[in-house]
Design a protein around this motif. Structure first.
Motif, PDB file in Angstrom:
ATOM      1  N   GLY A 482       0.829  -1.188   0.000  1.00  0.00           N
ATOM      2  CA  GLY A 482       0.000   0.000   0.000  1.00  0.00           C
ATOM      3  C   GLY A 482       0.867   1.243   0.000  1.00  0.00           C
ATOM      4  O   GLY A 482       2.019   1.220  -0.446  1.00  0.00           O
ATOM      5  N   ASP A 483       0.322   2.341   0.490  1.00  0.00           N
ATOM      6  CA  ASP A 483       1.089   3.582   0.572  1.00  0.00           C
ATOM      7  C   ASP A 483       2.207   3.429   1.605  1.00  0.00           C
ATOM      8  O   ASP A 483       2.054   2.729   2.617  1.00  0.00           O
ATOM      9  N   SER A 484       3.297   4.092   1.373  1.00  0.00           N
ATOM     10  CA  SER A 484       4.442   3.986   2.281  1.00  0.00           C
ATOM     11  C   SER A 484       4.162   4.697   3.595  1.00  0.00           C
ATOM     12  O   SER A 484       3.357   5.637   3.662  1.00  0.00           O
ATOM     13  N   LEU A 485       4.854   4.251   4.629  1.00  0.00           N
ATOM     14  CA  LEU A 485       4.735   4.899   5.935  1.00  0.00           C
ATOM     15  C   LEU A 485       5.129   6.366   5.840  1.00  0.00           C
ATOM     16  O   LEU A 485       4.479   7.244   6.421  1.00  0.00           O
ATOM     17  N   ALA A 486       6.177   6.649   5.071  1.00  0.00           N
ATOM     18  CA  ALA A 486       6.653   8.031   4.948  1.00  0.00           C
ATOM     19  C   ALA A 486       5.609   8.922   4.284  1.00  0.00           C
ATOM     20  O   ALA A 486       5.412  10.072   4.687  1.00  0.00           O
ATOM     21  N   SER A 487       4.922   8.407   3.258  1.00  0.00           N
ATOM     22  CA  SER A 487       3.930   9.235   2.561  1.00  0.00           C
ATOM     23  C   SER A 487       2.752   9.566   3.469  1.00  0.00           C
ATOM     24  O   SER A 487       2.224  10.676   3.439  1.00  0.00           O
ATOM     25  N   ILE A 488       2.327   8.607   4.300  1.00  0.00           N
ATOM     26  CA  ILE A 488       1.237   8.867   5.239  1.00  0.00           C
ATOM     27  C   ILE A 488       1.692   9.841   6.313  1.00  0.00           C
ATOM     28  O   ILE A 488       0.978  10.791   6.673  1.00  0.00           O
ATOM     29  N   ALA A 489       2.908   9.618   6.834  1.00  0.00           N
ATOM     30  CA  ALA A 489       3.424  10.479   7.902  1.00  0.00           C
ATOM     31  C   ALA A 489       3.550  11.922   7.433  1.00  0.00           C
ATOM     32  O   ALA A 489       3.129  12.853   8.133  1.00  0.00           O
ATOM     33  N   VAL A 490       4.115  12.125   6.245  1.00  0.00           N
ATOM     34  CA  VAL A 490       4.316  13.487   5.748  1.00  0.00           C
ATOM     35  C   VAL A 490       2.990  14.094   5.283  1.00  0.00           C
ATOM     36  O   VAL A 490       2.658  15.238   5.625  1.00  0.00           O
TER      37      VAL A 490
END
Length: 527
Positions: A482-490
């Motif tokens: 799925g979406d990366s952890l970094a993309s969700i966090a940012v």
């Protein structure tokens, strides 16, 4: 469950779910007092409007949209009502009076907060339902603050208001000549609204217009749909497919395990259901926004870190648009290079009691502006922001700006002033080097550099929704990341921080979370 509409009882509805802090009331007497207006978007029938949308979307999409809106006509008819009934307490029936702030014109069963139910002495009647239509009569003043209130709103009602409302409802029910009202034999008591815990392919939480038009057809086409949960029984069809499990529960049971959870209910419900899905190894497909505040975002990120087998897909359709892919090609920015993003966004003015105005829905920066903030960050590979600013114009227009660590600039004017002809509108300009891309309404595209026009074209704006759900369903079925952890966090953090900056500067943007007596409200405001 049966409801009263246009002078008759209609059966076939799934009963309301009774959750924590709520009481299931078997209704014996119902008095409808006043319509609740301003809860939903309700547009008058107009062939000109149909023609406008036909040009933009095409006949099939317009037909699907009209069918969805027409199916909501019964849901839209909400009323302030009072009545009598009974509930189970300690193995016996307890008679009660109730206040129903935003419900159909009649129902044989209700789920209400404990504070809205008032035990009374006497026998709990139960063989029939009497219905009184008191529209046109003066509504007791003590009941007026509760018109349109919902326990999901995040507005806490002061105990004094409930107490006064209970006294007014009791007096009103005692004054009605019930023998002279319409009487109907009670049907059998409704069954529990929550299905048994189970597994399956996909579950949908929230069956609003967006879900009916875009989500359900795509899931059924690409993945298979095993459960539909919607807290308002009037949003669910009376004739329901036996191949789908139906529920009015707001969240999954603790041991539910589906391959994918499509989450499209009230915004504040997104993150908790996503956490459940990820923790159980499923895929959470979350409509915007991902999280409403720092606590919700932290919970989502913690679940992603602790459960790498779970996945999250953010439902931002602009990422999946053909026009976004073309913009990347025409701008030709190397990884890490800045793409500037400037947009003007028109939002249709909200009805006065619409759920987007609730404290639990926060501001329109988070509820709608998140689309354009995410699109900007997506084009810049989720480079973290280093500065942001918000300015509110006197007409209510929100002017938001942001700068990323790579130097990319974002500006957004979010306004409600303008034409409602085609609903939400936007104009986006992207810039990199000597190339400019313009995207209007998700439909019209033009790109140029200093020498020539690179290309122009037009697409159907719903193309991005079809592409998004087809891509996500394929990824779910194949077990792709799925979406990366970094993309969700940012991405989610940037939206929360932008809203926080707005509310810190303009506290009036935050809707009141307390419904208190007038004297208390005046004291809090310093008046």
């Amino acid at each position: 469950m049966r409801i009263w509409s246009e002078g008759a009882w209609i059966d076939g509805f799934l009963p309301y779910h009774v959750g924590d802090g709520e009481i299931g009331v078997q209704v014996t007497h119902w008095a409808v007092l006043q319509p609740v207006r301003g809860l939903y978007f309700e547009r008058p029938g107009s062939w000109r409007m149909v023609f406008n949308y036909l040009r933009e979307l095409g006949p099939f999409e317009v037909w699907r949209k009209i069918r969805s809106r027409r199916a909501e006509q019964l849901r839209n008819r909400k009323f302030l009502s009072v009545g009598r009934g009974w509930f189970e307490e300690g193995g016996r029936r307890q008679a009660c009076v109730f206040v129903a702030p935003s419900h159909p014109a009649g129902s044989d069963f209700l789920s209400l907060p404990v504070a809205a139910v008032f035990p009374i002495a006497g026998e709990a009647e139960g063989s029939s339902i009497r219905h009184a239509d008191r529209r046109g009569d003066a509504v007791p003043e003590a009941l007026l603050p509760l018109i349109g209130w919902s326990p999901a709103s995040g507005v806490a009602v002061a105990p004094e208001i409930w107490a006064e409302a209970g006294r007014a409802a009791t007096a009103l029910c005692g004054a009605i000549d019930w023998p002279g009202t319409a009487e109907t034999p009670r049907a059998s008591e409704p069954a529990a609204a929550r299905p048994a815990s189970r597994t399956g392919r996909a579950a949908l939480y929230g069956l609003g217009n967006y879900a009916k038009v875009h989500v359900v057809p795509s899931i059924q086409r690409h993945l298979g749909l095993d459960r539909i949960a919607e807290i308002d029984p009037l949003q669910l069809p009376r004739i329901r497919s036996a191949e789908i499990e139906w529920s009015t529960a707001p969240e999954p049971a603790a041991d539910d395990r589906f391959d994918a959870y499509f989450i499209a209910g009230y915004h504040h419900s997104h993150a908790p259901i996503a956490v459940h899905a990820i923790a159980h190894g499923g895929a959470a497909v979350v409509e915007k926004p991902i999280a409403m505040d720092q606590a919700q975002l932290d919970a989502v990120l913690a679940a992603m870190q602790a459960n790498p087998q779970g996945r999250l897909f953010a439902g931002y359709h602009k990422r999946y648009s053909k026009l976004t892919r073309l913009a990347r090609e025409d701008l030709a920015a190397a990884p890490g290079e800045a793409i500037d993003y400037h947009c003007i966004v028109y939002e249709v003015p909200l009805p006065p009691l619409h759920w987007y105005r609730w404290p639990n829905s926060h501001t329109r920066i988070l509820s709608n502006g998140c689309h354009w903030i995410d699109h900007f960050l997506f084009l810049n590979d989720y480079c973290p922001p280093r500065a942001r600013n918000v300015f509110a114009s006197r007409d209510g227009t929100m002017n938001c700006s942001m700068e990323l660590e790579n130097g990319a600039i974002f500006s957004m004017a979010l306004t409600e002033r303008g034409s409602e002809r085609l609903g939400v509108r936007d104009h986006i300009e992207l810039r990199h080097g000597r190339t400019t891309v313009r995207i209007t309404d998700g439909t019209r595209y033009a790109s140029e550099n200093s020498e020539r026009v690179l290309r122009t074209l037009r697409v159907n704006k719903v193309e991005s929704y079809h592409s998004m759900y087809a891509t996500i369903a394929d990824a779910v079925a194949k077990g792709l990341p799925g979406d990366s952890l970094a993309s969700i966090a940012v991405g989610a953090q940037a939206v929360i921080d932008m809203e926080r900056a707005a509310v810190d500067r303009y506290p009036a943007l935050r809707a009141s979370a307390v419904l208190a007596p007038p004297s208390a409200n005046a004291m809090e405001s310093g008046q």
